[in-house]
Each structure stands twice: as structure tokens, then as C-alpha cells.
Design a protein around this motif. Structure first.
Motif, PDB file in Angstrom:
ATOM      1  N   LYS A  50       7.543  13.499   1.281  1.00  0.00           N
ATOM      2  CA  LYS A  50       7.171  13.805  -0.100  1.00  0.00           C
ATOM      3  C   LYS A  50       7.047  15.305  -0.294  1.00  0.00           C
ATOM      4  O   LYS A  50       6.188  15.961   0.322  1.00  0.00           O
ATOM      5  CB  LYS A  50       5.836  13.137  -0.437  1.00  0.00           C
ATOM      6  N   VAL A  75      12.909  -2.646  -0.393  1.00  0.00           N
ATOM      7  CA  VAL A  75      12.432  -1.301  -0.057  1.00  0.00           C
ATOM      8  C   VAL A  75      11.661  -0.758  -1.253  1.00  0.00           C
ATOM      9  O   VAL A  75      11.972  -1.074  -2.404  1.00  0.00           O
ATOM     10  CB  VAL A  75      13.615  -0.376   0.326  1.00  0.00           C
ATOM     11  N   ILE A  77       7.264   8.166   4.774  1.00  0.00           N
ATOM     12  CA  ILE A  77       7.421   8.711   3.417  1.00  0.00           C
ATOM     13  C   ILE A  77       7.461  10.231   3.516  1.00  0.00           C
ATOM     14  O   ILE A  77       6.517  10.858   4.029  1.00  0.00           O
ATOM     15  CB  ILE A  77       6.266   8.274   2.509  1.00  0.00           C
ATOM     16  N   CYS A 125      11.491   6.901   3.076  1.00  0.00           N
ATOM     17  CA  CYS A 125      11.528   7.401   1.689  1.00  0.00           C
ATOM     18  C   CYS A 125      11.841   8.888   1.749  1.00  0.00           C
ATOM     19  O   CYS A 125      10.967   9.714   2.038  1.00  0.00           O
ATOM     20  CB  CYS A 125      10.191   7.167   0.991  1.00  0.00           C
ATOM     21  N   GLU A 126      13.103   9.226   1.515  1.00  0.00           N
ATOM     22  CA  GLU A 126      13.510  10.630   1.446  1.00  0.00           C
ATOM     23  C   GLU A 126      13.492  11.073  -0.007  1.00  0.00           C
ATOM     24  O   GLU A 126      13.267  10.279  -0.914  1.00  0.00           O
ATOM     25  CB  GLU A 126      14.905  10.807   2.051  1.00  0.00           C
ATOM     26  N   HIS A 137       6.736   2.647   8.096  1.00  0.00           N
ATOM     27  CA  HIS A 137       7.083   3.172   6.768  1.00  0.00           C
ATOM     28  C   HIS A 137       6.881   4.693   6.798  1.00  0.00           C
ATOM     29  O   HIS A 137       5.753   5.165   6.915  1.00  0.00           O
ATOM     30  CB  HIS A 137       6.183   2.522   5.716  1.00  0.00           C
ATOM     31  N   TYR A 155      17.997   6.782  -5.522  1.00  0.00           N
ATOM     32  CA  TYR A 155      16.996   6.485  -6.551  1.00  0.00           C
ATOM     33  C   TYR A 155      17.647   6.217  -7.911  1.00  0.00           C
ATOM     34  O   TYR A 155      17.048   5.590  -8.784  1.00  0.00           O
ATOM     35  CB  TYR A 155      16.017   7.655  -6.688  1.00  0.00           C
ATOM     36  N   PHE A 164       6.140   3.101  -8.350  1.00  0.00           N
ATOM     37  CA  PHE A 164       6.999   2.996  -7.170  1.00  0.00           C
ATOM     38  C   PHE A 164       8.423   2.723  -7.616  1.00  0.00           C
ATOM     39  O   PHE A 164       8.657   2.004  -8.595  1.00  0.00           O
ATOM     40  CB  PHE A 164       6.544   1.844  -6.263  1.00  0.00           C
ATOM     41  N   MET A 215      16.271   5.898  -0.634  1.00  0.00           N
ATOM     42  CA  MET A 215      15.400   4.979   0.100  1.00  0.00           C
ATOM     43  C   MET A 215      16.254   4.267   1.144  1.00  0.00           C
ATOM     44  O   MET A 215      17.423   3.952   0.885  1.00  0.00           O
ATOM     45  CB  MET A 215      14.775   3.945  -0.845  1.00  0.00           C
ATOM     46  N   CYS A 218       9.365   2.950  -2.540  1.00  0.00           N
ATOM     47  CA  CYS A 218       8.922   4.330  -2.265  1.00  0.00           C
ATOM     48  C   CYS A 218       8.087   4.826  -3.432  1.00  0.00           C
ATOM     49  O   CYS A 218       8.440   4.596  -4.596  1.00  0.00           O
ATOM     50  CB  CYS A 218      10.119   5.250  -2.058  1.00  0.00           C
ATOM     51  N   LEU A 254      11.298   1.678   7.302  1.00  0.00           N
ATOM     52  CA  LEU A 254      11.520   2.144   5.928  1.00  0.00           C
ATOM     53  C   LEU A 254      11.412   3.661   5.895  1.00  0.00           C
ATOM     54  O   LEU A 254      10.502   4.236   6.504  1.00  0.00           O
ATOM     55  CB  LEU A 254      10.495   1.544   4.970  1.00  0.00           C
TER      56      LEU A 254
END
Length: 814
Positions: free
Chosen positions: A350, A235, A348, A117-118, A346, A198, A213, A122, A237, A115
């Protein structure tokens, strides 16, 4: 090196563009596929295809590409991405320079589920696994199953459709429809991938442990020979989870996110790592930066001091106010084992941005007196700020054009990367306000508004710069005064502080119109201000001087034209003989002017009388009273000797009810016996006139009205009049000023040129009389004594109707 640099970071490729190379250029980004076709990378495509474009405060551009991004080439454990960049100095991208860069990155061993999360999407990719029982079931020669399921087309991407699980319903989309909706799907020999912007319609916002989320619940169906297989492609994020306390960022990520743990019965942490800018940091590196990473039972927390190494400050604008925000690009990698997926990774990414904090600017003014330059420094700013224009006296001027207004600007860089802007303005620039302070000091005030822009957000803000410099260079106006027997003259030489100072007599502003009203002469050529007032004027004050003379004084004040503050006082004083106040005419007429001396301010000049109190003044001003009478009247006394006859009278002032005068001015006129005028004057022989020769100084003026109060000035010529409109002429004998002389006009004529001898001519006066051939005859006007007219016999006034020559020898007044 060069305009681009590459870095492989696990399942991501990072490409950095050089700020120095691409600064001040327009850019277009493209992804090149295996066939060589370039696909322009806009925001929608980037989110759908696994690309992220970011800018930092150093104005450099950074591109992230996922290992399974669109148009990437995946072979075994290596993925290759080719990027094309076009750069131009113009927005239409003309004469663009093209740069192409390919990069290959080794990924390593894939986890069963990964996974990402950009910031703009996602991504979930899962291993394609076919159970052995399914493999055994598949026959060696399958029938053409597309006849049974037309939708399941035999294409390279073996994904058939995707099913979204919503609380109220399930919705299935074929691959083509999912692409049209903005979703990214990809299938390889070993993996199935779903990428979700998103902003996608099926994305839900859920909370876990108070943290929001972005979640997408979905199942992806793909084909394996004659079998349709389904995998869970959910998915999630984190959308927030950031707090700010005590100058510290606290980022919390819950471990158990329900959509990711559906069907899971056991769970075990394998690895928790964190870093900055996609670089993992060791425990030692984190400690040196004062980072804290906590792996708690239900959540993972990171604590970052605001301002710590690894982040950077960027400029922010809030309601036009300048501020800063601290930004840090964190990433967290959490790996765990569970009963469903075995191993999940996963990742992430951020970007955390602290709240707006207002920034304080410093404005310093360093005066270069020798060069007469104001050097104003405004700062400090972060590198993402640039000065774009200056507003000078209400007009916005671009930085390159400001030099035409005398403004030089340059940027100063400091070791820590911050910058300041220096504005150089000459003290003598028109936009610099100059104001007299005191003594020899002048205040120079610069008011300019600077407009800045921030990159890459393109926010603008303005800074009002007010700089004050006090310089000892004031030159005050100076004056000299003199008298010529008839007038008091004051000539003021202008300085460099009084351009807007106005002349006042007490509280009365002396304008050209006001000066003409009192027959004053006021001239101002910018460098000198000259005022001439007659000796007998309302604004001249008088006092006795040694009992035999009169001191006349004229006072002038220069006041600020805006505030009316008193700036400078000037005066001229002259000693006059009392004989200037009396005229003894040959015909026995006496004209005497009484003046109010200092100390007699309460004296009413209208109540002055002669010895015979019935003889009152014929002309009264606030300061003077003028009497005109014959020597044989008004209680005048006389005495004689063998050669002269002397007449004496007094100007008196009595308070009401009191017979004792409080003001007494004695005067006398003496005549040679042969000129004496008495009660028997008719017995004396008439005076004889003998012809003679001499020089006379005459003036001819044209007046605007019959009152003869305002002549035309030189600047008003030529004067335009209609036919038969009245013209008012005055001829004055200027020299010699002999009261025994009378001015008489003999001939007066008009021509159609400036030459008095040119032809034709039309006589206005002939032998001292009107022209009897004229249908509109010349009209003479009486001349009476006034402040301007001391000798009425020296003046002649007449009125003529406007005429014009229509032929060489004829005249028209019709």
C-alpha cells in the motif's frame, strides 16, 4: 552496483534502476522470455502479467516482478526473471543503450492460498490438489476426451475456463477470452494463478466495516486428465481505509473480508507482520521509528507519524500552487488458518500519500555590489523538482538560453537532499528595472517568472520572483545656463536616472512641437538636453534689478515620464539692460515692449496703454505687451539740445475706475540732430546711401506654410513637392543686427545641382524683381513684427511655384 540492483523479497523480485545513470534519459522496459524474445512492458501488460513500475522522489525507477509473472521461469522453488532496459537521450529511442539483467530468487514453501495486493493488480494463487478418489477413478488409458469437450484443449496451461460470480449472474470465459479481457492466468504443476487488474470489468467495490475493497469473486476450472476440477479464486484488496489525524497516518485493514471467507467455519491468526518498501520490520525497529502495529479482534491497524523514517516527501501541485505530500510504501502480511484453506497468506502493498499541504518558498537576494550582480536564491525544493525555463519580459526562455539574456542559473544541493536554485543577473541587464529613489540611491528591480516541473508526475508550477536592490550609484542630471543678449540658454547634462524624465515648464510639457510654437529651440541627443528661449518669451519671468536692469529667469522642471512626479528643477537667470526692450528706428518709429514683473501677476497686459490711452499694444502675450508708434504720436514729449533730440513716453496700467497708474514704464529715444524726425520731416533732405563692402551673415529657410511659423528641419530634407505646389522661402539678415539696415534681394536663381554656378539656371528674382518670363511669377509676402521678428526690415519672404528642369536649357512647371 551498476545501472541496476536486484533484491529478492519473498514472492517478489525488486529491481532498482540507478537515478544517476538513467537521469534525463528516455527508457523502454522489456521482459525477456525463455526463447529470448523481448516483450515491451506497458501499463496494461504490467497489470496483466504481474509487474509494477514505480518512481520515487529521488527520480529512481523501481520494478517489482511477481514469482508467477508472465515470462518468468519457475523451477522447483526458484523463479527467474530477465529484464531488458533501453535508454536513450531522445524520445525516438535512437542510439539507445541496451541493458539486460537476469535474477533468480528462491521462494520457499508455498501456502495453499496466497494473495497479493499490488498497486496496479490483485493476484491469487492456489494449490492444485486432486482428491485421492479422483486419482483412483482415472483410468490408465483414457479415451480422447477432447472429442467430448472440444473447448478443453490439451495445452500446457491446463486451465480451461474461469467463472465470474456477479450478484445478478455468472459469466464464464475461456482462457483465450479471459486473456483478451486483460486477466492473467497461469498454471504450474502445483498451482493455479489468476491476476486481475483493478480496472477489469468484473471487479466490484464492496464495503466491510466502512472500508472499501476491490473484490473479484471467481472460480477457475482446470483439467486433470479426464476430470475438470474447480477451485475458488476469489481475491480482495483494500481500496482505502486510511485516515489522517494529529499528524498521524492510520491504516486499517479488516480481517474478515467476506469473499475470502466463503465456506469458512473456523479462523485463527497465525502471523501479522508489517514493513516498509517490502522489508519487514521487527518490533524494535518499529518502535524506533514510532510506528505502531495493532492486531485487534476484527482489524489490523498501523499508525505512522507523518514524516517518519521510511517515507519521503514529494512535490505536489494543486491549482498551480506548490505543495508537498508525504508518501510511504507500507506492506502488511497477514497469515491465518481456517477450515477451508488451512493456511492463507495475504500480502498487501500500500502506497499511502497524505493530503496536499502548501509549501512556503523563500526568496533571498544577496547583492554582489563589487561585481554588480543580483544573486537571487529560490528554494528550498525537493529533489523531484527541476527548473525548466524563465519568463523574461513576457518571453519564455529555456534555461540553457537564458545566459544570452544575461541570466546565469545553477542548482545548489543541501545535505538533506533538498535543493535551491540561484539566479545571477547583472544590475545593468536590460530586463532589470532601474528607478530613482532619492538623493544618490537607485532601486534595481528584477521581475522574472521561473517555471518548474516535477518528476515523474510532470506537473508544472511557476514562481514569480521579485527582487529589489537599493544601490548608491544614482547620478542626477546637472545643468548650466548662460545668455547671449537675445536668448536664455539652459544645457542639462543627463545622469543615469533620468532616461524617462520629461521637460516641463510648470505643468506644460515642452515637446518639439510646443517649442516650435514659441520659437524655442529644443535639442536632445540622449546625453544632453539643450533649451534656448528668447529674452521676450511667454515663459520667461522678469523682475527689477537695482532699478537699472531687468533680471530675466527661465524655469524648467524634469518630471517622471510615467508618474509625472517632480524630480528636478533647473533655472537660468540673466541681467538685461532695459534698452533691450526698446527699438528706436531711424524713420522715427519706436517699438517698445513692456514686461510683467514679479508681483504683478494680476496685471492684464492687454490693458496697458501709452500716455495717449488710445494707443494700445499691437502685440500682446501673457507676459508682454509691444507698442509700435511714431515719435510724433501717442502723447510723446520731446526735448532737445544742441546735438540730440530726445523723445519720451510711458507705458501705463490703470485699474478700472482709477486714474492713478499702478504700473509705469518710462522710455525715451534720442536722435542726433541731423537724424531728428519731426513734423517738418519733408523739409529735411533725403538720407544718402553710399556703396561699401562688408560681411553679412544670412540664412535661407524653406517653410511649410504661408504663415511662416514652421520651417523644415534638416532631418526632413529632401522635401518632396508636386509641380506648381507653393514653396515658401525666407531670407534673414542675422549679422550685423543694425536697425538702420534694410535687407534687399537682388538676384535669386535655381539650378539642378548644389553648385550655384552650374548650368542651366532659372532666375526667380532678377534685379530685385520677379522674372517676367516666368508663367508663375514670384510672390512677395509682407513681414510684420513678432516675437521672432524683432527687425522686419531684416527679412524677405517670397513664394515660388515648384518647378523642374526637363532639358538642359528648359524648365517645366506644368
Amino acid at each position: 552496483t551498476g545501472p541496476m540492483s536486484l533484491e529478492c523479497l519473498g514472492n517478489l523480485l525488486r529491481i532498482k534502476l540507478s537515478a544517476e545513470y538513467f537521469e534525463d534519459k528516455y527508457l523502454s522496459l522489456f521482459v525477456v522470455d525463455q526463447s529470448g524474445r523481448a516483450w515491451e512492458l506497458d501499463e496494461a501488460m504490467a497489470a496483466q502479467c504481474g509487474y509494477t513500475v514505480t518512481y520515487n522522489t529521488l527520480r529512481s525507477l523501481e520494478l517489482h516482478a511477481s514469482a508467477l509473472s508472465c515470462h518468468s521461469h519457475l523451477e522447483k522453488d526458484v523463479f527467474t526473471v530477465t529484464i531488458q532496459i533501453k535508454a536513450s537521450h531522445t524520445a525516438d529511442m535512437s542510439n539507445a543503450t541496451t541493458h539486460v539483467k537476469s535474477a533468480s530468487c528462491h521462494y520457499g514453501l508455498w501456502s495453499p492460498r496466497e494473495l497479493i495486493c499490488e498497486s496496479n493488480y490483485m493476484e491469487v494463487s492456489v494449490r492444485r490438489e486432486v482428491p485421492q478418489s479422483i486419482k483412483d477413478f482415472v483410468q490408465d488409458e483414457p479415451e480422447d476426451w477432447t472429442l467430448v469437450f472440444p473447448e478443453a484443449k490439451a495445452e500446457e496451461a491446463s486451465i480451461w475456463q474461469i467463472v465470474f460470480h456477479q450478484p445478478e449472474e455468472k459469466r464464464a470465459l475461456l482462457v483465450s477470452n479471459a486473456w483478451s479481457a486483460g486477466y492473467g492466468l497461469k498454471s504450474t504443476d502445483s498451482r493455479v494463478l489468476l491476476r486481475v487488474p483493478y480496472t477489469a470489468a468484473q471487479v466490484q467495490l464492496l464495503e466491510d466495516q466502512g472500508i472499501a475493497f476491490s473484490v473479484l469473486r471467481s472460480s477457475t476450472l482446470y483439467k486433470y486428465q479426464r476430470v475438470i476440477l474447480m477451485v475458488d479464486t476469489a481475491v480482495a484488496c483494500p481500496a482505502d481505509g486510511v485516515e489522517y489525524t494529529n499528524k498521524t497516518i492510520i491504516w486499517t485493514v479488516p480481517k474478515y473480508i467476506p469473499p475470502l471467507y466463503a465456506g469458512v467455519t473456523t479462523f485463527k491468526d497465525v502471523l501479522v507482520e508489517a514493513g516498509v518498501d517490502l522489508h519487514k520490520l521487527s518490533a524494535k525497529e518499529m518502535a524506533s521509528r514510532k510506528y505502531v502495529l495493532l492486531n485487534e479482534l476484527k482489524a489490523i491497524k498501523m499508525k505512522i507519524p507523518i514524516g517518519a523514517e521510511g517515507g519521503y516527501y514529494k512535490t505536489s501541485v494543486n491549482n498551480g500552487q506548490l505543495g508537498i505530500k508525504y508518501t510511504i510504501n507500507l506492506f502488511l502480511e497477514h497469515q491465518w488458518e481456517d477450515s477451508k484453506w488451512r493456511l492463507t497468506k495475504h500480502t498487501i502493498i500500500k502506497e499511502i500519500e497524505t493530503p496536499f499541504e502548501q509549501a512556503e518558498l523563500t526568496i533571498t537576494n544577496n547583492l554582489n555590489l563589487s561585481a554588480r550582480l543580483m544573486n537571487v536564491t529560490v528554494g528550498t525544493f525537493l529533489p523531484d523538482v527541476e527548473l525548466v525555463n524563465l519568463t523574461i519580459e513576457g518571453v519564455a526562455v529555456a534555461v540553457p538560453e537564458a545566459v544570452q539574456h544575461g541570466y546565469l542559473t545553477h542548482r545548489t544541493k543541501y545535505a538533506n537532499g533538498s535543493r535551491a536554485y540561484v539566479i545571477q543577473v547583472p544590475l545593468d541587464a536590460p530586463s532589470v528595472k532601474k528607478e530613482y529613489m532619492r538623493e544618490d540611491m537607485r532601486a534595481y528591480t528584477l521581475n522574472v517568472t521561473l517555471t518548474f516541473i516535477t518528476y515523474p508526475s510532470s506537473e508544472t508550477f511557476a514562481v514569480l520572483v521579485t527582487a529589489l536592490s537599493a544601490v548608491k550609484d544614482a547620478v542626477l542630471p546637472s545643468a548650466r545656463g548662460f545668455c547671449d543678449g537675445r536668448n536664455l540658454h539652459l544645457i542639462i547634462t543627463r545622469g543615469n536616472v533620468d532616461q524617462h524624465w520629461l521637460p516641463f515648464i510648470s505643468d506644460w510639457q515642452l515637446t518639439q512641437e510646443a517649442a516650435r510654437k514659441y520659437s524655442y529651440i529644443l535639442r536632445d541627443n540622449g546625453t544632453h538636453l539643450a533649451i534656448s528661449v528668447p529674452f521676450l518669451s511667454p515663459h520667461v519671468s522678469y523682475e527689477g534689478f537695482h532699478n537699472s536692469a531687468i533680471k530675466a529667469s527661465f524655469y524648467l522642471t524634469l518630471k517622471d515620464g510615467i508618474t509625472l512626479a517632480q524630480r528636478r528643477d533647473f533655472s537660468v537667470s540673466c541681467i538685461f539692460s532695459p534698452s533691450e526692450l526698446i527699438q528706436c528706428l531711424p524713420n522715427g518709429t519706436v517699438i517698445v515692449t513692456a514686461i510683467k514683473l514679479l508681483g504683478g501677476e494680476d496685471l492684464d497686459t492687454a490693458l496697458l496703454v501709452l500716455r495717449d490711452r488710445q494707443c494700445k499694444p499691437s502685440l500682446v502675450t501673457e507676459q508682454t505687451a509691444t507698442f509700435k508708434f511714431n515719435v510724433n504720436t501717442c502723447g510723446t514729449s520731446r526735448k532737445s539740445n544742441s546735438t540730440t533730440m530726445t523723445y519720451e513716453n510711458e507705458v501705463l496700467y490703470f485699474r478700472p475706475g482709477n486714474d492713478t497708474p499702478i504700473y509705469q514704464l518710462k522710455f525715451l529715444c534720442s536722435y542726433a540732430v541731423r537724424q531728428t524726425v519731426d513734423h517738418e520731416s519733408k523739409k529735411n533732405p533725403p538720407p544718402s546711401i553710399k556703396p561699401g563692402f562688408g560681411c553679412l551673415n544670412l540664412s535661407l529657410k524653406l517653410f511649410k506654410e504661408k504663415s511662416y511659423s514652421e520651417p523644415y528641419q534638416e532631418s526632413e530634407y529632401p522635401v518632396v513637392k508636386y509641380l506648381r505646389e507653393a514653396l515658401y522661402f525666407e531670407v534673414e539678415l542675422l549679422q550685423p543686427r543694425d536697425a538702420r539696415l534694410d535687407l534687399n534681394l537682388h538676384d535669386c536663381w535655381a539650378t539642378n545641382s548644389q553648385s550655384q554656378d552650374s548650368l542651366p539656371q532659372w532666375h526667380i528674382l532678377s534685379h530685385g524683381c520677379e522674372n517676367n518670363k516666368d508663367s508663375y511669377r514670384t510672390v512677395f509676402h509682407n513681414v510684420d513684427y513678432s516675437l521672432r521678428v524683432k527687425f522686419p526690415q531684416h527679412f524677405k519672404r517670397f513664394e515660388v511655384r515648384m518647378l523642374t528642369f526637363v532639358q538642359d536649357t528648359s524648365l517645366s512647371q506644368e
